[in-house]
Design a protein around this motif. Structure first.
Motif, PDB file in Angstrom:
ATOM      1  N   LYS A   1      -9.158  -9.565   1.848  1.00  0.00           N
ATOM      2  CA  LYS A   1     -10.120  -8.694   1.887  1.00  0.00           C
ATOM      3  C   LYS A   1      -9.679  -7.236   1.600  1.00  0.00           C
ATOM      4  O   LYS A   1     -10.245  -6.358   1.088  1.00  0.00           O
ATOM      5  CB  LYS A   1     -11.306  -8.703   3.042  1.00  0.00           C
ATOM      6  N   THR A   2      -8.345  -6.935   2.066  1.00  0.00           N
ATOM      7  CA  THR A   2      -7.547  -5.824   1.615  1.00  0.00           C
ATOM      8  C   THR A   2      -6.601  -6.081   0.593  1.00  0.00           C
ATOM      9  O   THR A   2      -6.316  -7.312   0.024  1.00  0.00           O
ATOM     10  CB  THR A   2      -6.998  -5.284   2.745  1.00  0.00           C
ATOM     11  N   ALA A   3      -5.852  -5.041   0.207  1.00  0.00           N
ATOM     12  CA  ALA A   3      -4.942  -5.470  -0.898  1.00  0.00           C
ATOM     13  C   ALA A   3      -3.529  -5.917  -0.227  1.00  0.00           C
ATOM     14  O   ALA A   3      -2.607  -6.271  -1.148  1.00  0.00           O
ATOM     15  CB  ALA A   3      -4.551  -4.033  -1.561  1.00  0.00           C
ATOM     16  N   LEU A   4      -3.715  -6.168   0.937  1.00  0.00           N
ATOM     17  CA  LEU A   4      -2.036  -6.649   1.549  1.00  0.00           C
ATOM     18  C   LEU A   4      -1.795  -7.886   0.897  1.00  0.00           C
ATOM     19  O   LEU A   4      -0.398  -8.001   0.650  1.00  0.00           O
ATOM     20  CB  LEU A   4      -2.502  -6.672   2.997  1.00  0.00           C
TER      21      LEU A   4
ATOM     22  N   LEU B   1      -2.178  -9.026  -1.988  1.00  0.00           N
ATOM     23  CA  LEU B   1      -1.609  -8.753  -3.144  1.00  0.00           C
ATOM     24  C   LEU B   1      -0.270  -8.397  -3.139  1.00  0.00           C
ATOM     25  O   LEU B   1       0.769  -8.678  -3.920  1.00  0.00           O
ATOM     26  CB  LEU B   1      -2.326  -7.949  -4.271  1.00  0.00           C
ATOM     27  N   PHE B   2      -0.022  -7.139  -2.249  1.00  0.00           N
ATOM     28  CA  PHE B   2       1.134  -6.473  -1.945  1.00  0.00           C
ATOM     29  C   PHE B   2       2.194  -7.314  -1.541  1.00  0.00           C
ATOM     30  O   PHE B   2       3.479  -7.475  -1.978  1.00  0.00           O
ATOM     31  CB  PHE B   2       1.127  -5.488  -1.101  1.00  0.00           C
TER      32      PHE B   2
ATOM     33  N   ALA C   1       6.171  -0.290  -9.411  1.00  0.00           N
ATOM     34  CA  ALA C   1       4.917  -0.213  -9.420  1.00  0.00           C
ATOM     35  C   ALA C   1       4.277   0.710  -8.439  1.00  0.00           C
ATOM     36  O   ALA C   1       3.195   0.597  -8.457  1.00  0.00           O
ATOM     37  CB  ALA C   1       4.400  -1.644  -9.675  1.00  0.00           C
ATOM     38  N   GLY C   2       5.295   1.294  -7.424  1.00  0.00           N
ATOM     39  CA  GLY C   2       4.534   2.237  -6.723  1.00  0.00           C
ATOM     40  C   GLY C   2       4.355   1.383  -5.156  1.00  0.00           C
ATOM     41  O   GLY C   2       3.599   2.018  -4.339  1.00  0.00           O
ATOM     42  N   ILE C   3       4.524  -0.028  -5.069  1.00  0.00           N
ATOM     43  CA  ILE C   3       4.230  -0.654  -3.541  1.00  0.00           C
ATOM     44  C   ILE C   3       5.168  -0.210  -2.844  1.00  0.00           C
ATOM     45  O   ILE C   3       6.582  -0.262  -2.843  1.00  0.00           O
ATOM     46  CB  ILE C   3       4.061  -2.113  -3.932  1.00  0.00           C
ATOM     47  N   ARG C   4       4.900   0.038  -1.476  1.00  0.00           N
ATOM     48  CA  ARG C   4       5.807   0.516  -0.532  1.00  0.00           C
ATOM     49  C   ARG C   4       6.485  -1.092   0.219  1.00  0.00           C
ATOM     50  O   ARG C   4       5.624  -1.571   1.021  1.00  0.00           O
ATOM     51  CB  ARG C   4       5.115   1.234   0.515  1.00  0.00           C
TER      52      ARG C   4
ATOM     53  N   GLN D   1      -3.618  -0.240  -7.450  1.00  0.00           N
ATOM     54  CA  GLN D   1      -4.043  -0.619  -6.260  1.00  0.00           C
ATOM     55  C   GLN D   1      -3.121  -0.118  -5.225  1.00  0.00           C
ATOM     56  O   GLN D   1      -3.114   0.222  -4.045  1.00  0.00           O
ATOM     57  CB  GLN D   1      -3.925  -2.188  -5.956  1.00  0.00           C
ATOM     58  N   ALA D   2      -1.668  -0.050  -5.622  1.00  0.00           N
ATOM     59  CA  ALA D   2      -0.590   0.518  -4.901  1.00  0.00           C
ATOM     60  C   ALA D   2      -0.945   1.813  -4.438  1.00  0.00           C
ATOM     61  O   ALA D   2      -0.733   2.459  -3.486  1.00  0.00           O
ATOM     62  CB  ALA D   2       0.734   0.159  -5.570  1.00  0.00           C
TER      63      ALA D   2
ATOM     64  N   GLY E   1      -3.531   2.215  -1.851  1.00  0.00           N
ATOM     65  CA  GLY E   1      -3.055   1.646  -0.528  1.00  0.00           C
ATOM     66  C   GLY E   1      -3.778   0.414  -0.252  1.00  0.00           C
ATOM     67  O   GLY E   1      -4.757  -0.380  -0.985  1.00  0.00           O
ATOM     68  N   TRP E   2      -3.550  -0.132   1.006  1.00  0.00           N
ATOM     69  CA  TRP E   2      -4.005  -1.304   1.713  1.00  0.00           C
ATOM     70  C   TRP E   2      -5.613  -1.365   1.622  1.00  0.00           C
ATOM     71  O   TRP E   2      -6.089  -2.536   1.240  1.00  0.00           O
ATOM     72  CB  TRP E   2      -3.461  -1.768   2.864  1.00  0.00           C
ATOM     73  N   PHE E   3      -6.079  -0.685   2.198  1.00  0.00           N
ATOM     74  CA  PHE E   3      -7.495  -0.794   2.747  1.00  0.00           C
ATOM     75  C   PHE E   3      -8.498  -0.411   1.589  1.00  0.00           C
ATOM     76  O   PHE E   3      -9.640  -1.004   1.946  1.00  0.00           O
ATOM     77  CB  PHE E   3      -7.588  -0.215   4.110  1.00  0.00           C
TER      78      PHE E   3
ATOM     79  N   ALA F   1      -9.152  -1.546  -1.241  1.00  0.00           N
ATOM     80  CA  ALA F   1      -8.788  -2.618  -1.989  1.00  0.00           C
ATOM     81  C   ALA F   1     -10.004  -2.675  -3.080  1.00  0.00           C
ATOM     82  O   ALA F   1     -11.221  -2.494  -2.856  1.00  0.00           O
ATOM     83  CB  ALA F   1      -9.111  -4.065  -1.280  1.00  0.00           C
TER      84      ALA F   1
END
Lengths: 348, 502
Positions: free
Chosen positions: A192-195, A197-198, A212-215, B365-366, B369-371, B373
């Motif tokens: 439900k969050t983007a976690l 995907l990351f 792509a800017g992902i930490r 998306q990056a 941030g995470w939340f 989405a």
């Protein structure tokens, strides 16, 4: 049909069903569930009950493996968490004091999460390979647990603490609810969050993800932290169940079963795509197998050998290459006219 | 220099790989006591030729003669036995073994099966001193020495096996100036000893500094063999790139390039990184397309990576909209509205197991941030929108991106960055290895984005392309920005002269 066969959970489900069918044929009593004192009893309940700590550890492990890492220290974290919780309770004047029990649990969980963070720190900041970085804590962790318990097995008498690992809520063991809750939490957090995907992105291609800017550092730190937290929770359940903490044996070899469950569930050790439901199925397969071996009365000496053989078979059947080779060698044994037929149909 | 008998002759070499004719009818000669530079752009067939010579690949057709005898090496080891030794770009030695072990491994002096360590160290020391003038402690692990020393040790190892031909494949690409000098003096010494040296490099200055003879390949064909002194730089570059000098006059001028680029999106002032790019100044105006030209290895990519923070600049400063700004990581660059499509699509671009949709929304998306989405529905809308806008085929957002063709993967990456609405889009070789149709689409897209006010830094090995769409061209050579050509002054000849230098 083709779509079902291609689904990533097809093989784990099939293996689990096969195991259950074997039990059904061998001894229909395997499925009997009884109600006694508002509690359910039976092999199926046992599988859920004994499987829940493993499920917790494996859920955390799934996220770590998805980032292209691995955490060998979970078994030791289980022991440390158990030691901290039991030690804290044993020092209290009233071991059953709810406040004390809560403090003990929070302390143990915080320490476990911190240990996970330490693993993550070694991997992301110091740059040690995950297998080596977590091996450090795997080895020293048992020592730390024994330091906490002064080399003794600490026993506590605390009915409130015992509820977690041995209590019952609405007919089912409390620990099953805890595992289900953490599973739901992990699923929510990653889907439900983007976690999610990351994590998959970092595990699949760290360089491209960074560009792509992902930490990626934060993502991996979180995975290890969460894995440590899950192992800590498993440690509390295990120690609560027996009302004691054994630095030597609590959670022994858990890391291996957890990794196995993740792999059976279809998550690749190379990182990338991960399947939490698959992991859960993996845990159920392992636990069903263990229970089956016990209930069929296989002598304990060959117990592990049987387990190894089944696991090997499960891993092989999941490999597409192996299935193709197997199918080919089966086909070549058949009479030749069938092969001709097969050719015609593929052409059509 | 009078013509002597060549030591090595390769004649009419053909080699095909599935879908590619890597070499067709290439002739190549190597004379003793000579340093011979093999030149050509990426994909010209240099490494294939070397691999045929050293037995890595068998030739489909053709003949190799060494000292008049036909040879057919089947492996690098066989080639080495025949006297053809190779030192590769990356040192293929064991950093945790001692220098002496690395030089003599497999041929250690022994007595009753026991290695005679003293004799071995002695021999390694003598070899390094006599042939390479190198005095180092041979008992220390190789890894404790600089890359340059390791390179020399690799040469020493190659020499030990009664070498007649020494192949140096881009030996200088990771060396600094002083180390290159050291290597060159060794090469000159070996030339005096009568060795035939085949030298592959991308640095024109080095070719003219050290080589006696040059062979140019292009698209798997032999373009020419020349004595270095008879081949002007400009001629060499035009042979490599493949445009006749005569053609240069008739450059078709496109629309007028007059515009005011006073408002700079990004200015780099004295930005550089040691061992990577010399400090350079570069400003990119709003709506301007700045092309970056130069040969492979000239520092184009390295410069672009500094602007995006993919590598951290250790000198200079950045200015955005009049204010000093810090770009230390891709993250910071993205937050400031910079986007970067890497030239390595496979390793630094696509996330191959993930779906087209996930690849497209990754950067957006990056940055959220995470939340925060993006909902699945929003993701699908965005993916569909860009699949349609960029004509991505197949138009299915759910298949893994690795199943797409190169051109379509490139479009997915473009979509990923366009989604973030960057102020500056850096494109490193966006059209490499993709078909003509997709190429034209991407060029058109870049032009229309610039018209809408986006700044673009466009890097390409294809000079044609750079000339066609750039408002201004920055030329890199030997890791330095050597020239900037704008507006009416842009001509193929000027750019090529700047690339060639000298």
């Amino acid at each position: 049909m083709e779509r079902i066969r291609k689904h990533h959970l097809f093989w784990p489900v099939l293996v689990l069903v096969a195991l259950l069918v074997f039990n059904l044929l061998y001894d229909p009593d395997f499925f009997r569930i009884q109600v006694r004192d508002g509690k359910l009893y039976g092999n199926l309940i046992d599988i859920l009950f004994f499987g829940s700590p493993l499920a917790l550890v494996a859920i955390g492990m799934t996220l770590v493996i998805a980032t292209r890492g691995i955490d060998l220290s979970v078994g030791s974290v289980v022991a440390i968490s158990a030691a901290i919780a039991c030690f804290t309770i044993s020092k209290g004047a009233d071991q059953n004091d709810p406040g004390l029990v809560a403090t003990a649990i929070l302390l143990a969980l915080a320490a476990s999460a911190l240990l996970g963070l330490w693993n993550g720190f070694l991997v992301t900041r110091v740059g040690i390979q995950p297998i080596v970085a977590t091996l450090i804590l795997m080895v020293t962790g048992r020592g730390i647990a024994q330091l906490i318990t002064s080399g003794q097995i600490i026993t506590v008498i605390s009915p409130n603490y015992k509820v977690i690992g041995a209590g019952t809520l609405l007919w089912l063991p409390v620990s099953v609810y805890i595992a289900a809750l953490v599973f739901a939490l992990a699923a929510l957090l990653t889907r439900k969050t983007a976690l999610g995907l990351f994590i998959e992105s970092v595990g699949c291609n760290p360089t491209a993800s960074r560009l792509a800017g992902i930490r990626s550092v934060t993502v991996r730190l979180f995975a290890y932290l969460f894995c440590g937290f899950c192992a800590g929770l498993a440690g509390i359940i295990l120690s609560s169940n027996v009302s004691s903490a054994d630095g030597n044996n609590a959670g022994l070899w858990y890391e291996l079963d957890a990794i196995l469950a993740v792999v059976i569930g279809g998550t690749s050790l190379n990182g990338g795509r991960f399947f939490l439901t698959g992991t859960l199925l993996g845990v159920l397969i392992i636990q069903t197998l263990t229970t089956t071996i016990y209930s069929t009365g296989v002598p304990p000496e060959v117990n592990l050998v049987v387990k190894a053989l089944v696991v090997l078979a499960v891993c092989l059947i999941q490999s597409e290459g192996f299935r193709r080779t197997l199918a080919r060698s089966l086909v070549s044994v058949r009479p030749s006219h069938q092969r001709v037929e097969g050719k015609v149909t593929t052409r059509g | 220099m009078q013509e002597r008998e060549p030591l090595l002759v390769m004649s009419d070499i053909h080699k095909a790989f599935p879908g590619v004719q890597a070499l067709s009818g290439v002739h190549f000669r190597l004379f003793p006591g000579e340093i011979h530079a093999l030149m050509g752009e990426n994909g010209a067939g240099k490494s294939t030729l070397i691999k045929v010579l050293t037995g890595v690949y068998p030739a489909d057709r053709g003949e190799i003669r060494l000292e008049g005898r036909v040879i057919q090496p089947h492996s690098p080891l066989e080639a080495q036995m025949l006297g053809i030794s190779t030192v590769y770009q990356e040192v293929n030695l064991c950093p945790n073994l001692s220098v002496a072990e690395n030089i003599l491994i497999g041929r250690e002096p022994r007595r009753f099966g026991r290695i005679r360590w003293k004799a071995m160290n002695e021999e390694a020391r003598r070899l390094l001193e006599e042939r390479l003038h190198l005095r180092i402690d041979v008992t220390r692990p190789l890894g404790s020495y600089s890359v340059a020393i390791q390179q020399l040790v690799a040469i020493a190892r190659a020499l030990n096996i009664s070498a007649k031909v020494l192949i140096l494949d881009e030996p200088t690409s990771s060396l600094d100036r002083g180390e290159v000098e050291q290597l060159f003096s060794v090469m000159r010494k070996l030339r005096e000893d009568g060795l035939a040296i085949l030298f592959v490099t991308h640095f024109l200055d080095q070719v003219y500094e050290v080589s006696d003879r040059i062979t140019v390949l292009r698209n798997g064909r032999l373009i020419g063999e020349h004595l270095t002194e008879n081949l002007p730089r400009l001629e060499l570059v035009s042979q490599m790139i493949g445009k006749e000098l005569k053609e240069l006059e008739e450059l078709p001028k496109e629309e007028s390039r007059v515009a005011d680029w006073a408002e700079k999106t990004l200015e780099a002032v004295g930005v550089g990184r040691k061992g990577s790019v010399e400090p350079f100044d570069l400003g990119i105006g709003k709506g301007e397309i700045v092309g970056m030209a130069g040969l492979l290895g000239s520092g184009r990519t390295e410069a672009a990576r500094l602007l995006f923070g993919a590598d951290r600049a250790d000198q200079g400063r950045f200015v955005m909209s009049g204010e000093d700004t810090v770009i230390h990581s891709p993250r910071q660059a993205i937050d400031k509205g910079i986007a970067f499509c890497s030239e390595n699509r496979k390793t630094e671009g696509i996330i191959d197991e993930l779906s087209v949709r996930e690849n497209i929304i990754a950067a957006l998306q990056a940055s959220q941030g995470w939340f925060r989405a993006l909902s699945r529905k929003r993701q699908e809308e965005l993916a569909d929108e860009y699949i349609r806008a960029l004509n991505i085929y197949p138009p299915n957002p759910e298949i893994p991106v690795k199943n797409l063709s190169g051109g379509n993967q490139q479009k997915v990456l473009l979509a990923r960055w366009l989604l973030t609405h960057p102020k500056l889009l850096i494109l490193d070789e966006p059209t490499r290895g993709i078909d003509v149709g997709a190429k034209a689409e991407i060029q058109k897209l870049i032009l229309s984005l610039a018209r809408e006010g986006m700044s673009v830094l466009f890097i390409s090995s294809e000079l044609e392309e750079v000339l066609r769409i750039s408002h201004r061209i920055a030329v890199m050579r030997d890791r330095r920005k050597v020239s900037e050509i704008a507006g009416e002054d842009i001509s193929r000849e000027r750019v090529m002269k700047a690339i060639a230098g000298g």
